[in-house]
Design a protein around this motif. Structure first.
Motif, PDB file in Angstrom:
ATOM      1  N   LEU A  73      -4.295   0.961   7.124  1.00  0.00           N
ATOM      2  CA  LEU A  73      -5.160   1.004   8.308  1.00  0.00           C
ATOM      3  C   LEU A  73      -6.622   1.084   7.927  1.00  0.00           C
ATOM      4  CD1 LEU A  73      -3.070   3.386  10.611  1.00  0.00           C
ATOM      5  CD2 LEU A  73      -3.264   0.883  10.748  1.00  0.00           C
ATOM      6  N   ASP A  74      -6.932   1.883   6.906  1.00  0.00           N
ATOM      7  CA  ASP A  74      -8.311   1.982   6.449  1.00  0.00           C
ATOM      8  C   ASP A  74      -8.855   0.635   5.999  1.00  0.00           C
ATOM      9  OD1 ASP A  74      -8.292   4.697   6.955  1.00  0.00           O
ATOM     10  OD2 ASP A  74      -8.054   5.286   4.850  1.00  0.00           O
ATOM     11  N   LYS A  75      -8.001  -0.152   5.336  1.00  0.00           N
ATOM     12  CA  LYS A  75      -8.455  -1.432   4.825  1.00  0.00           C
ATOM     13  C   LYS A  75      -8.534  -2.501   5.924  1.00  0.00           C
ATOM     14  CE  LYS A  75      -7.640  -5.056   1.539  1.00  0.00           C
ATOM     15  NZ  LYS A  75      -8.420  -5.189   0.387  1.00  0.00           N
ATOM     16  N   TYR A  76      -7.538  -2.553   6.793  1.00  0.00           N
ATOM     17  CA  TYR A  76      -7.441  -3.671   7.733  1.00  0.00           C
ATOM     18  C   TYR A  76      -8.042  -3.394   9.101  1.00  0.00           C
ATOM     19  CZ  TYR A  76      -4.760  -5.952   4.205  1.00  0.00           C
ATOM     20  OH  TYR A  76      -4.381  -6.555   3.028  1.00  0.00           O
TER      21      TYR A  76
ATOM     22  N   ALA B 153     -10.945  -1.504   9.269  1.00  0.00           N
ATOM     23  CA  ALA B 153     -12.343  -1.148   9.015  1.00  0.00           C
ATOM     24  C   ALA B 153     -13.280  -2.258   9.437  1.00  0.00           C
ATOM     25  CB  ALA B 153     -12.523  -0.828   7.539  1.00  0.00           C
TER      26      ALA B 153
ATOM     27  N   GLN C 280      -1.836   4.927   6.185  1.00  0.00           N
ATOM     28  CA  GLN C 280      -3.262   5.215   6.333  1.00  0.00           C
ATOM     29  C   GLN C 280      -4.113   4.331   5.423  1.00  0.00           C
ATOM     30  OE1 GLN C 280      -4.567   7.377   8.727  1.00  0.00           O
ATOM     31  NE2 GLN C 280      -6.371   6.210   8.151  1.00  0.00           N
ATOM     32  N   GLN C 281      -3.649   4.085   4.203  1.00  0.00           N
ATOM     33  CA  GLN C 281      -4.381   3.199   3.299  1.00  0.00           C
ATOM     34  C   GLN C 281      -4.492   1.791   3.885  1.00  0.00           C
ATOM     35  OE1 GLN C 281      -1.960   3.681  -0.206  1.00  0.00           O
ATOM     36  NE2 GLN C 281      -3.333   5.218  -1.087  1.00  0.00           N
TER      37      GLN C 281
ATOM     38  N   LYS D 270       0.868  -1.178   0.000  1.00  0.00           N
ATOM     39  CA  LYS D 270       0.000   0.000   0.000  1.00  0.00           C
ATOM     40  C   LYS D 270       0.897   1.218   0.000  1.00  0.00           C
ATOM     41  CE  LYS D 270      -3.978  -2.112   0.382  1.00  0.00           C
ATOM     42  NZ  LYS D 270      -4.921  -2.088  -0.709  1.00  0.00           N
TER      43      LYS D 270
END
Length: 102
Positions: A97-100, A102, A94-95, A90
């Motif tokens: 964290l947003d994916k994993y 959520a 932040q990308q 990624k």
């Protein structure tokens, strides 16, 4: 796991020991390693990173790599290295964290 500064062979050995131990001890399913703070890394250390990723995978843990700087990517390309089949990449932490998370 954020990495900051220069990662040399000695520091990589410490990282390897801690990562493998913690993946086992805490039954970690997904490990996010953020390279955005890494100022420098020798090509021999990149080979060691690849070995650690293999070990993490053998333990059933998925690895997500974030924040790769252009210098490290160029070094990987010149050494014929890729994270393909070893880790998900990624662009930013932040990308990931947003994916994993959520």
């Amino acid at each position: 796991m954020p990495l900051i500064g220069t990662v040399d062979k000695i520091r990589m050995a410490t990282i390897e020991d801690k990562v493998i131990s913690h993946v086992s001890l805490f039954n970690i399913e997904t490990l996010i390693i953020d390279f955005s703070g890494v100022a420098g890394m020798e090509s021999a250390v990149l080979q060691r990173v690849m070995s650690v990723l293999n070990g993490i995978s053998m333990m059933g843990c998925e690895t997500v790599i974030t924040g790769l700087r252009a210098e490290i990517v160029k070094m990987m390309i010149s050494n014929g290295l890729t994270f393909e089949n070893k880790a998900i990449t990624k662009g930013t932490l932040q990308q990931a964290l947003d994916k994993y998370l959520a």
